[in-house]
Structures are given as C-alpha cells and as structure tokens.
Design an enzyme around this catalytic site. Structure first.
Site, PDB file in Angstrom:
ATOM      1  N   LYS A  19      30.334 -33.526  20.253  1.00 42.24           N
ATOM      2  CA  LYS A  19      29.497 -33.604  21.459  1.00 42.24           C
ATOM      3  C   LYS A  19      29.678 -34.952  22.164  1.00 42.24           C
ATOM      4  CE  LYS A  19      26.290 -33.144  24.479  1.00 42.24           C
ATOM      5  NZ  LYS A  19      26.382 -32.260  25.626  1.00 42.24           N
ATOM      6  N   GLY A  79      25.483 -40.417  36.314  1.00 44.03           N
ATOM      7  CA  GLY A  79      24.115 -40.729  35.893  1.00 44.03           C
ATOM      8  C   GLY A  79      23.618 -39.589  35.039  1.00 44.03           C
ATOM      9  N   CYS A 115      22.463 -37.673  30.094  1.00 42.85           N
ATOM     10  CA  CYS A 115      23.421 -37.538  28.989  1.00 42.85           C
ATOM     11  C   CYS A 115      24.548 -38.564  28.999  1.00 42.85           C
ATOM     12  CB  CYS A 115      24.000 -36.124  28.991  1.00 42.85           C
ATOM     13  SG  CYS A 115      22.766 -34.895  28.558  1.00 42.85           S
ATOM     14  N   LYS A 162      23.625 -42.395  28.305  1.00 41.26           N
ATOM     15  CA  LYS A 162      23.077 -42.672  26.969  1.00 41.26           C
ATOM     16  C   LYS A 162      24.057 -42.251  25.863  1.00 41.26           C
ATOM     17  CE  LYS A 162      20.293 -38.605  25.668  1.00 41.26           C
ATOM     18  NZ  LYS A 162      21.137 -38.082  24.608  1.00 41.26           N
TER      19      LYS A 162
HETATM   20  P1  NAD Z   1      13.784 -33.528  27.413  1.00 38.51           P
HETATM   21  O1  NAD Z   1      13.250 -34.899  27.420  1.00 38.51           O
HETATM   22  O2  NAD Z   1      13.831 -32.748  28.683  1.00 38.51           O
HETATM   23  O3  NAD Z   1      12.978 -32.638  26.356  1.00 38.51           O
HETATM   24  C1  NAD Z   1      12.631 -33.064  25.082  1.00 38.51           C
HETATM   25  C2  NAD Z   1      11.334 -32.382  24.710  1.00 38.51           C
HETATM   26  O4  NAD Z   1      11.049 -32.681  23.345  1.00 38.51           O
HETATM   27  C3  NAD Z   1      10.124 -32.879  25.512  1.00 38.51           C
HETATM   28  O5  NAD Z   1       9.469 -31.769  26.101  1.00 38.51           O
HETATM   29  C4  NAD Z   1       9.246 -33.579  24.488  1.00 38.51           C
HETATM   30  O6  NAD Z   1       7.859 -33.454  24.763  1.00 38.51           O
HETATM   31  C5  NAD Z   1       9.633 -32.841  23.218  1.00 38.51           C
HETATM   32  N1  NAD Z   1       9.354 -33.570  21.987  1.00 38.51           N
HETATM   33  C6  NAD Z   1       9.600 -34.858  21.700  1.00 38.51           C
HETATM   34  N2  NAD Z   1       9.210 -35.152  20.437  1.00 38.51           N
HETATM   35  C7  NAD Z   1       8.715 -34.011  19.905  1.00 38.51           C
HETATM   36  C8  NAD Z   1       8.157 -33.664  18.643  1.00 38.51           C
HETATM   37  N3  NAD Z   1       8.083 -34.552  17.661  1.00 38.51           N
HETATM   38  N4  NAD Z   1       7.736 -32.413  18.464  1.00 38.51           N
HETATM   39  C9  NAD Z   1       7.822 -31.502  19.452  1.00 38.51           C
HETATM   40  N5  NAD Z   1       8.341 -31.765  20.656  1.00 38.51           N
HETATM   41  C10 NAD Z   1       8.783 -33.008  20.892  1.00 38.51           C
HETATM   42  O7  NAD Z   1      15.242 -33.642  26.776  1.00 38.51           O
HETATM   43  P2  NAD Z   1      16.496 -32.690  27.052  1.00 38.51           P
HETATM   44  O8  NAD Z   1      17.175 -33.100  28.300  1.00 38.51           O
HETATM   45  O9  NAD Z   1      16.110 -31.274  26.864  1.00 38.51           O
HETATM   46  O10 NAD Z   1      17.451 -33.140  25.850  1.00 38.51           O
HETATM   47  C11 NAD Z   1      17.168 -32.786  24.517  1.00 38.51           C
HETATM   48  C12 NAD Z   1      18.385 -33.125  23.685  1.00 38.51           C
HETATM   49  O11 NAD Z   1      19.503 -32.340  24.099  1.00 38.51           O
HETATM   50  C13 NAD Z   1      18.844 -34.578  23.808  1.00 38.51           C
HETATM   51  O12 NAD Z   1      19.364 -34.995  22.579  1.00 38.51           O
HETATM   52  C14 NAD Z   1      19.945 -34.498  24.839  1.00 38.51           C
HETATM   53  O13 NAD Z   1      20.868 -35.550  24.713  1.00 38.51           O
HETATM   54  C15 NAD Z   1      20.581 -33.182  24.495  1.00 38.51           C
HETATM   55  N6  NAD Z   1      21.279 -32.540  25.615  1.00 38.51           N
HETATM   56  C16 NAD Z   1      20.749 -32.589  26.858  1.00 38.51           C
HETATM   57  C17 NAD Z   1      21.407 -31.938  27.899  1.00 38.51           C
HETATM   58  C18 NAD Z   1      20.857 -31.990  29.301  1.00 38.51           C
HETATM   59  O14 NAD Z   1      21.587 -31.665  30.220  1.00 38.51           O
HETATM   60  N7  NAD Z   1      19.604 -32.360  29.502  1.00 38.51           N
HETATM   61  C19 NAD Z   1      22.595 -31.239  27.650  1.00 38.51           C
HETATM   62  C20 NAD Z   1      23.083 -31.183  26.347  1.00 38.51           C
HETATM   63  C21 NAD Z   1      22.419 -31.839  25.328  1.00 38.51           C
END
Ligand code: NAD
Length: 478
Positions: free
Chosen positions: A206, A259, A262, A265
């Site tokens: 990833k 930006g 993803c 970071k």
């Molecule tokens: P996000 O911030 O939109 O969502 C994360 C969610 O997790 C939030 O709703 C938060 O309240 C919840 N959360 C945090 N701690 C928690 C806990 N202990 N118990 C229950 N819920 C909890 O993040 P995202 O953009 O969905 O990204 C999530 C992961 O996926 C990250 O690691 C990110 O790098 C990865 N990712 C993101 C994308 C993207 O385009 N956003 C794409 C691929 C991978």
C-alpha cells in the site's frame, strides 16, 4: 456473511456499503457518537458520489447497521475489519492509537476465534503488533490478523471498491485467506486479480503504491516548471510521455502539488519506516520535499501573477477540497495557498461545491461565497485550485464583468484558457507555453465510470457467499 467494520470514515463507510451491496450483513462501529447518530438517522456525514443511495438501499434491506460501541460477538461474525484513521505523527510516522484501541475492543468483545482484517493503511509490522496485543489480552482467543489494504480513491470510491485493479491479501493463514476469498467472491468471479502475499509485504504494498504515485505527480510538476522556463506546454509533453504504455497517462497532470489524507501522510510514514531500518529512500524523500516546496510556493505564484500587489487586494479561490467529487479538505493545496496569501495581506473569498462545511471548521478570516460568480465579484485575481467539473462550464464573459481585474491563475489547467483570454483575462496556467495556444482542457478524470450495481451477480451469491441472501421478505432482483 456477517462482518463488523470498525471506523465509519471514507474507507469504512464505503467498504461497508459495498460489502453490503455484495450481499453481506455489515455492522459499522465508530466511537464518534455524533457521527453514528447521524448515520442511524440516515444522514451521511461525508460526501462521496452514490454513497448515500447505496447506504440507504442496504439499510432498507437490513444489511447495514450502525453502532457507537463494539458489541460482544461470536463465530457468526466472519471477520472484523479495522478501518480507523492512521493520521501522521509530528515525526512523520503513523499514529496507530486508533488501531490499537480498536484491537483492544476486539480482544475484549470476541467470544470465539476470529479473523481481524486491517484495511487501514498501517506501517510494516503493525499486523504483528495487533496480533501480539490480542494474544496478550486474550491468550485463550485464536485470532488471525490479515492485511487487506484499501486502494480506493475519494471521488470514485465506490467504483474503485467494486471494480478494483487488484485485491491484496496478506496472510500465511489458509483459513483466513479462504474467508477473504469468500468475502470478495463476487468481485473475484468478475475477474479481479487477487494478490496473495505475506502480511508485511501487503502492508508495504500500500505504501509503495502511494509513494510511486506521489513520485509520478512530483515528476510531472517538475517537468511543468521546466516547461515554463523553456516555453513548452506541459499538457502536450505529458500526453506524449503518458501514451507510452510502459508509463501510462494517470497521475501525470501538473498542478499545485498533491494533497489529501493519503499521499502526504503515507509517503512520510514510508520514509519513517525506512529510516527505522536505516534504508535510504531518496526518490520518496525528494518527492516529499518537492511537493512541500511546491505547495509553499503557490502564494508566490499568485502574488507574482498579481504583479506583487497582493496586499489589500481580493483573491477569489475556486475549489478547496484536495480533489473534485469529495468534501475532504485534509492537506488540500488550497489551504497552503490561502495561508500564504493571508500572510501577504490579501482578502480571500472562497467557494467549493462540497467542501465548504469542512473548510469552515478550519479557515479563519475568509469570506465564504454561495457560488463561483459571487466568489469572483470584485476580485483582483481568480484562482482555480480544484478542478470540479462544474467550473469547466463557467461563463468567462459573465466572470469578466464581475471581477475587478481580469486575471486568472489556473492551478489545474482545468479551464479553457482560450475562452478566458477571449473574455479579456490574462491567464496563467501551470507549465504552459507563452507562445503555443493552450490545448483545450483534457478530461482529467481518467476513470469516471459511474458505478452500477452488478445486479446479475447477486443471484450467484446465494449459496456461494451469503446464505441469507436475499434477506427474508425481499424478492431477488431479476
Ligand atoms: P477517516 O478519518 O475518514 O475515518 C476514520 C474513522 O475511524 C472516523 O470516523 C473515526 O471516528 C473512527 N475511529 C477512530 N478511532 C476509533 C476507534 N477506536 N473505534 C471506532 N472508531 C474509531 O479516515 P479514512 O479516510 O476513512 O481512512 C481510514 C484508513 O484508511 C487510514 O489508514 C487511511 O490511510 C486509509 N485509506 C484512506 C483512503 C482515503 O482515500 N481516505 C484510501 C485508502 C486507505
């Protein structure tokens, strides 16, 4: 199959809705109680095309539920997905607090052995650490931790999930691998390649994919700078480059720098991992440095287009989100630009089709407009920061009557420069030749297929994947 997804953000919610649409029963757990209340009331807290409809459809079928705490669960749950956030630490590494908190909850609530699937983007070795944590908390509990990184892109997340280029499954455990194959069976039947590998390799895959894309963007941006210096057109150069099948046209659009939540970071976290292991990643390091410098220089670019007279003047910024078709403003280049222009004493007006609510929480001292025309009124410089498709059809003549100075800085090369020039604007693009008339804007969405439910698939799920499909009382689609 029944699954639990912890984390209802961009990845958790989309994964949940898609897996439910494939026939599974999904419980979405998030510790943000306000977010869960909104979801339970049918109010979707993020914007992602087609997501609200997909969630509504699956809630109505009884395949999606929301909870603010993980309930006790047993073997009826085939897998628990972790899709919580992994934001950056000040040192560039990934903050894994949410991952470990979720793993602790899983250890506390599981009655029987289970498969934990890490969908969040996590540094190499996190799966090992989660497995150790669960075994420490519950030595009685046979738990297998699988890495199944997610490659969806905001803005096209549903089609990316439902028609992925590949599914990466990182585990040596045969039964856990079978569980993942069953969960994704409808997509695999359509021909999606599954790449099996060890967990640590999957975790790295990833980061490596994101770092490669970040390097590609940074490369296109460097070439754009050179184009400006040698009087060539970056769109033409990158078209010539991208049509080489060894290279491909995606992620070669020059712009204000990458930006989003993803690339910035994840490239920093990859660098932190490499530093921990005393490995030099010079290309990744350079891409990060080049991108940071590019974002810092955006203000200078606009100020110089304004003849260094930015103080006390109004700049209208169209687009705040880091890309179109999302409301996500995390690490968006527009914010770096606004900060720099505010430092230079400019008055800032902004408009974004979907990002205004998120931006309101972060931006101070700017004027939020109702639409692009209101934003442009009395402006001394108009800046396109995000290439929302609705901006491509803006009426240049109407805008020319509204602005105080006919000056356009197009940071995405997304507007028709010829049309704006004809309406009297001085147009500054990115990597654009001063002599050659700019090529008409090309469609920057390389994969804009709208997702259509794979109706023909669902009957085949019956008996293969989800024994309970269709849910009681609902006729099977024809
Ligand atoms: P996000 O911030 O939109 O969502 C994360 C969610 O997790 C939030 O709703 C938060 O309240 C919840 N959360 C945090 N701690 C928690 C806990 N202990 N118990 C229950 N819920 C909890 O993040 P995202 O953009 O969905 O990204 C999530 C992961 O996926 C990250 O690691 C990110 O790098 C990865 N990712 C993101 C994308 C993207 O385009 N956003 C794409 C691929 C991978």
């Amino acid at each position: 199959m029944r699954i639990i997804i912890i984390g209802s953000g961009y990845v958790g919610l989309v994964s949940a809705a898609c897996l439910a649409d494939l026939g599974h029963e999904v419980l979405c757990v998030d510790n943000d109680t306000a977010k869960v209340s909104r979801l339970q009331a049918g109010d979707i807290p993020i914007f992602e095309p087609d997501l609200a409809e997909m969630i509504a459809r699956n809630v109505a079928r009884g395949r999606m539920q929301f909870a603010d705490a993980l309930p006790a669960f047993g073997s009826e749950v085939a897998a628990v997905f972790l899709a919580v956030g992994t934001p950056p630490l000040p040192n560039g590494g990934a903050n894994l607090d949410a991952i470990f908190a979720a793993a602790e909850a899983v250890a506390a609530k599981a009655r029987q052995g289970l498969v934990v699937v890490i969908k969040s983007t996590v540094p190499v070795g996190t799966g090992d650490a989660v497995e150790r944590l669960i075994h420490r908390e519950r030595p009685d509990l046979p738990a297998v931790v699988v890495s199944n990184p997610e490659f969806l892109r905001e803005g096209s997340a549903i089609s990316d999930f439902m028609e992925p280029d590949r599914i990466v499954v990182g585990t040596d455990h045969a039964a856990a691998r079978r569980t993942l194959m069953d969960l994704y069976a409808p997509l695999i039947k359509l021909g999606t390649p599954v790449v099996h590998m060890r967990r640590r390799a999957a975790e790295l895959t990833k980061y490596a994919a994101n770092a490669f894309l970040a390097i590609k963007i940074a490369f296109a941006n460097e070439m754009a700078d050179l184009c400006e210096a040698i009087d060539a057109d970056i769109d033409q150069v990158m078209r010539g480059v991208g049509l080489d099948s060894r290279i491909g046209p995606a992620f070669l659009q020059a712009g204000p720098g990458y930006g989003g939540s993803c690339f910035p970071k994840d490239s920093s976290a990859l660098l932190a991992t490499a530093q921990d292991h005393a490995v030099a990643l010079r290309l990744v390091e350079s891409a990060i440095a080049a991108n940071d410098a590019r974002k810092r220089a955006l203000g200078e670019r606009v100020r110089s287009a304004m003849g260094d007279r930015a103080e006390g003047r109004t700049v209208a910024i169209l687009g705040l989100t880091f890309k179109p078709d999302t409301d996500d403003v995390r690490d968006a280049p527009a914010f770096a630009l606004i900060e720099s222009l505010q430092r230079a004493g400019s008055n800032i007006r902004v408009f974004d089709p979907k990002g205004m609510n998120s931006a309101r929480r972060q931006l101070k001292g700017v004027t939020f407009s109702e639409n692009a025309y209101e934003c442009a009124e009395g402006a001394h410089c108009l800046v396109l920061a995000t290439h929302w498709s609705e901006f491509a059809t803006l009426d240049a003549t109407r805008l020319s009557d509204l602005v105080a100075t006919r000056l356009l800085v197009d940071l995405r090369n997304g507007l028709d420069a010829a049309k704006f020039s004809a309406a009297g604007f001085v147009v500054h693009g990115i990597g654009r030749s001063r002599r050659v008339p700019p090529t008409p804007p090309v469609s920057l969405k390389l994969r804009s297929r709208p997702y259509r439910p794979i109706l023909s698939l669902r009957p085949s799920l019956n008996g293969h994947v989800n024994k309970s499909w269709p849910p009681a009382g609902e006729p099977a689609p024809r």
